[in-house]
Design a protein around this motif. Structure first.
Motif, PDB file in Angstrom:
ATOM      1  N   VAL A 135     -17.620  -1.803 -36.227  1.00 60.81           N
ATOM      2  CA  VAL A 135     -17.454  -0.706 -37.192  1.00 60.81           C
ATOM      3  C   VAL A 135     -16.846  -1.210 -38.497  1.00 60.81           C
ATOM      4  CG1 VAL A 135     -16.341   1.527 -37.593  1.00 60.81           C
ATOM      5  CG2 VAL A 135     -17.238   0.975 -35.327  1.00 60.81           C
ATOM      6  N   LEU A 136     -15.874  -2.129 -38.398  1.00 61.56           N
ATOM      7  CA  LEU A 136     -15.158  -2.572 -39.589  1.00 61.56           C
ATOM      8  C   LEU A 136     -16.043  -3.389 -40.533  1.00 61.56           C
ATOM      9  CD1 LEU A 136     -11.701  -3.622 -38.103  1.00 61.56           C
ATOM     10  CD2 LEU A 136     -12.238  -1.582 -39.438  1.00 61.56           C
ATOM     11  N   VAL A 137     -16.923  -4.211 -39.989  1.00 59.64           N
ATOM     12  CA  VAL A 137     -17.732  -5.085 -40.848  1.00 59.64           C
ATOM     13  C   VAL A 137     -18.665  -4.283 -41.755  1.00 59.64           C
ATOM     14  CG1 VAL A 137     -19.515  -6.866 -40.847  1.00 59.64           C
ATOM     15  CG2 VAL A 137     -17.537  -7.084 -39.339  1.00 59.64           C
ATOM     16  N   ALA A 167     -29.683  -1.718 -51.044  1.00 67.03           N
ATOM     17  CA  ALA A 167     -29.693  -2.915 -50.205  1.00 67.03           C
ATOM     18  C   ALA A 167     -28.405  -3.020 -49.385  1.00 67.03           C
ATOM     19  CB  ALA A 167     -29.873  -4.156 -51.069  1.00 67.03           C
ATOM     20  N   ILE A 168     -27.282  -2.676 -49.995  1.00 67.36           N
ATOM     21  CA  ILE A 168     -26.008  -2.698 -49.264  1.00 67.36           C
ATOM     22  C   ILE A 168     -26.022  -1.674 -48.135  1.00 67.36           C
ATOM     23  CG2 ILE A 168     -23.546  -2.197 -49.467  1.00 67.36           C
ATOM     24  CD1 ILE A 168     -24.225  -4.878 -50.588  1.00 67.36           C
ATOM     25  N   ALA A 169     -26.560  -0.489 -48.398  1.00 68.45           N
ATOM     26  CA  ALA A 169     -26.614   0.547 -47.368  1.00 68.45           C
ATOM     27  C   ALA A 169     -27.499   0.126 -46.191  1.00 68.45           C
ATOM     28  CB  ALA A 169     -27.119   1.853 -47.976  1.00 68.45           C
ATOM     29  N   THR A 173     -26.218  -0.664 -42.341  1.00 69.85           N
ATOM     30  CA  THR A 173     -26.770   0.052 -41.190  1.00 69.85           C
ATOM     31  C   THR A 173     -27.302  -0.916 -40.142  1.00 69.85           C
ATOM     32  OG1 THR A 173     -27.372   1.898 -42.628  1.00 69.85           O
ATOM     33  CG2 THR A 173     -28.429   1.790 -40.472  1.00 69.85           C
ATOM     34  N   LEU A 174     -28.051  -1.906 -40.581  1.00 69.18           N
ATOM     35  CA  LEU A 174     -28.577  -2.904 -39.642  1.00 69.18           C
ATOM     36  C   LEU A 174     -27.446  -3.705 -39.000  1.00 69.18           C
ATOM     37  CD1 LEU A 174     -31.676  -4.226 -41.643  1.00 69.18           C
ATOM     38  CD2 LEU A 174     -31.636  -2.574 -39.753  1.00 69.18           C
ATOM     39  N   ALA A 175     -26.415  -4.019 -39.794  1.00 66.84           N
ATOM     40  CA  ALA A 175     -25.283  -4.758 -39.237  1.00 66.84           C
ATOM     41  C   ALA A 175     -24.555  -3.934 -38.180  1.00 66.84           C
ATOM     42  CB  ALA A 175     -24.325  -5.151 -40.359  1.00 66.84           C
TER      43      ALA A 175
END
Length: 244
Positions: A135-137, A167-169, A173-175
């Protein structure tokens, strides 16, 4: 008077430097000297960013273990980061922003410090706290990007929703989805790991020899003795020779 003397007299009388040009040159010279003398200040401002973010990263990850202690550490880290921000953004800069910009930069810097702390702490201690790190990353990635855009004076706030923001979003989400799966597999594979003092108590060793203690009195049975064991019959209390 000869022409040489006439020309020499005229060349000797150089026009005086204008007051405006003189003051500007002196200010520029003093500013250059001040920047060279502020090596210690620039070093402290640079180190303050990393020290503050490091304190916050450790506090964010370990907070559930000791909330009071790590809340204080996070507060100290935030103060160090804000002090570095004031030093870099308002003391060592040439232009002093107004009060609205000052408050905006301070708030964005505080948010940026926690975003960086969440990102770095989640990555550093992911093996120790997989579910929390998952969650933190991604959250730290989003928070740090938004705070940086707000803090940067040359970047309009609408860029948060631009191509880089999208791109950040997507990356966050993928991370989150990927790290959550990894955390679930790690927790199911092994329950051990680096627990930072939260490990359960060691189980009792079944092969350890039992510790026996002597009974408190001859008349009290041993608790570890077999239930079939019986006490020896007591001596008769009547010794008068009469049979009963």
């Amino acid at each position: 008077m000869t022409s040489t003397q006439l020309f020499g007299a005229r060349t000797a009388d150089t026009p005086p430097e204008s007051p405006a040009t003189g003051r500007a040159a002196r200010r520029k010279h003093h500013a250059g000297m001040a920047r060279r003398r502020s090596l210690a200040a620039r070093y402290l401002g640079y180190v303050g960013y990393f020290v503050g973010a490091g304190l916050i990263s450790g506090a964010v990850v370990h907070h559930p273990l000791d909330p009071d202690r790590y809340t204080r550490i996070a507060a100290y880290g935030a103060l160090v980061f804000l002090a570095a921000t004031v030093l870099n953004e308002f003391v060592l800069t040439r232009e002093r922003p107004g009060l609205p910009r000052l408050l905006l930069v301070m708030g964005a810097s505080l948010l940026l410090s926690f975003g960086i702390g969440m990102l770095s702490g989640g990555l550093q201690h992911f093996d120790d706290f997989p579910a929390r790190g998952a969650v933190l990353v991604p959250a730290g990635l989003v928070v740090s990007f938004v705070a940086y855009v707000i803090k940067d004076a040359d970047t309009p706030a609408r860029r948060i929703f631009g191509v880089v923001g999208l791109a950040i979003a997507v990356t966050s989400t993928l991370a989150f989805l990927g790290l959550r799966e990894v955390a679930a597999s790690m927790e199911s594979a092994s329950a051990g790991g680096h627990s930072h003092g939260t490990a359960d108590e060691p189980e009792a060793d079944d092969h350890a020899p039992a510790v026996t203690t002597a009974p408190a009195s001859p008349g009290v049975p041993d608790p570890g003795a077999s239930p079939t064991a019986k006490l020896a019959p007591a001596a008769p209390s009547h010794a008068d020779g009469h049979a009963h």
